[in-house]
Structure formats: C-alpha cells, structure tokens
Motif scaffolding. Structure first.
Motif, PDB file in Angstrom:
ATOM      1  N   TYR A   1       1.570   0.064 -10.168  1.00 24.20           N
ATOM      2  CA  TYR A   1       0.976   1.133  -9.379  1.00 24.20           C
ATOM      3  C   TYR A   1       1.328   2.498  -9.951  1.00 24.20           C
ATOM      4  O   TYR A   1       2.400   2.696 -10.515  1.00 24.20           O
ATOM      5  CB  TYR A   1       1.472   1.015  -7.932  1.00 24.20           C
ATOM      6  CG  TYR A   1       1.358   2.297  -7.160  1.00 24.20           C
ATOM      7  CD1 TYR A   1       2.475   3.096  -6.985  1.00 24.20           C
ATOM      8  CD2 TYR A   1       0.141   2.708  -6.646  1.00 24.20           C
ATOM      9  CE1 TYR A   1       2.375   4.281  -6.298  1.00 24.20           C
ATOM     10  CE2 TYR A   1       0.032   3.890  -5.962  1.00 24.20           C
ATOM     11  CZ  TYR A   1       1.147   4.677  -5.784  1.00 24.20           C
ATOM     12  OH  TYR A   1       1.053   5.848  -5.116  1.00 24.20           O
TER      13      TYR A   1
ATOM     14  N   THR B   1       0.817  -1.206   0.000  1.00 29.72           N
ATOM     15  CA  THR B   1       0.000   0.000   0.000  1.00 29.72           C
ATOM     16  C   THR B   1       0.857   1.264   0.000  1.00 29.72           C
ATOM     17  O   THR B   1       1.999   1.256   0.447  1.00 29.72           O
ATOM     18  CB  THR B   1      -0.924   0.036   1.221  1.00 29.72           C
ATOM     19  OG1 THR B   1      -0.125  -0.064   2.410  1.00 29.72           O
ATOM     20  CG2 THR B   1      -1.900  -1.125   1.194  1.00 29.72           C
ATOM     21  N   THR B   2       0.268   2.341  -0.493  1.00 29.73           N
ATOM     22  CA  THR B   2       0.909   3.662  -0.529  1.00 29.73           C
ATOM     23  C   THR B   2      -0.147   4.698  -0.167  1.00 29.73           C
ATOM     24  O   THR B   2      -1.300   4.571  -0.578  1.00 29.73           O
ATOM     25  CB  THR B   2       1.473   3.964  -1.924  1.00 29.73           C
ATOM     26  OG1 THR B   2       2.364   2.915  -2.322  1.00 29.73           O
ATOM     27  CG2 THR B   2       2.238   5.277  -1.923  1.00 29.73           C
TER      28      THR B   2
ATOM     29  N   LYS C   1      -1.703   9.665   5.791  1.00 31.40           N
ATOM     30  CA  LYS C   1      -0.881   8.602   6.352  1.00 31.40           C
ATOM     31  C   LYS C   1      -1.081   8.515   7.864  1.00 31.40           C
ATOM     32  O   LYS C   1      -1.066   9.532   8.572  1.00 31.40           O
ATOM     33  CB  LYS C   1       0.588   8.876   6.016  1.00 31.40           C
ATOM     34  CG  LYS C   1       1.489   7.671   6.056  1.00 31.40           C
ATOM     35  CD  LYS C   1       2.860   7.995   5.503  1.00 31.40           C
ATOM     36  CE  LYS C   1       2.809   8.289   4.030  1.00 31.40           C
ATOM     37  NZ  LYS C   1       4.164   8.526   3.461  1.00 31.40           N
TER      38      LYS C   1
END
Length: 123
Positions: A103, A57-58, A64
């Motif tokens: 991605y 995941t990013t 965040k």
C-alpha cells in the motif's frame, strides 16, 4: 491492456450519498493495493482511501467516518461509498491500482489509473 473504468459520479446536494465503482479489466487485482484519489480544480491530486490485498483499509482524515472503500475480487471491482457529502468533496475521483500488494498513499506509486468521474456537491 489494463483498464480501470470509474462510474457513479454526479451532482448531489450537501448531506447526500454516492457510490463510486471502479471496474478493472486486462488483469486481476486481487493481490494488488488499490485506492481512490481525487483532484479539484487548481489543486494537487490527493489520496482519499486505499485497500490492501488483504482488505485492510486506510482513509484520509478528511473523509474518515464518511467514506468506505471496499473491494470485490470476484468482480475485479473497487467501490467507494460516500456518505454525508460536503461541498469540499467536489472533485474528479480517480481509481488507481498498483502492480504490487504494498500500500502507498502516494499517487506516484500507482501504476494504473482510470479516467475519473466527476463528483459535485452543491450547498
């Protein structure tokens, strides 16, 4: 016909949580990169979170530690758990999918889009 359908948006107060869902149909996305974007009135569409085919995941820096993206390949569904919501999180949240497993945080690289679900956070 490929469809992405988001749900789970709503009106909440600062500090609350919401869980967004994106149900895909028409093809399987188990090998695809998927992401959540958001767009506030008068602003450009911005990347929120992405998940690769292998589960990596990013996140955008602004979310965040508060948001978590996850993917259920069996259900062909992607989720976005949003905690500790802030007024600046108010936007239409859109689910997106790529045809490939690669991605990208760029909206233009995504091939499929949902219609979006409104998230409004009041202070």
């Amino acid at each position: 016909q490929v469809q992405l359908v988001e749900s789970g948006g709503g009106l909440v107060q600062t500090g609350a949580s919401l869980r967004l869902s994106c149900a895909a149909s028409g093809r399987t996305f188990s090998s695809s990169a998927m992401a959540w974007f958001r767009q506030a009135p008068g602003k450009e569409r911005e990347f929120v979170a992405g998940v690769r085919w292998n589960g990596i995941t990013t996140y955008a820096n602004s979310v965040k530690g508060r948001f978590t993206i996850s993917k259920d390949n069996a259900q062909n569904t992607v989720y976005l758990q949003m905690n500790n919501l802030r007024s600046e999180d108010t936007a239409v949240y859109l689910c997106a999918a790529r045809s490939t497993s690669y991605y990208s945080p760029a909206a233009g690289r995504y091939d499929y889009w949902g219609q979006g679900t409104q998230v409004t956070v009041s202070s």
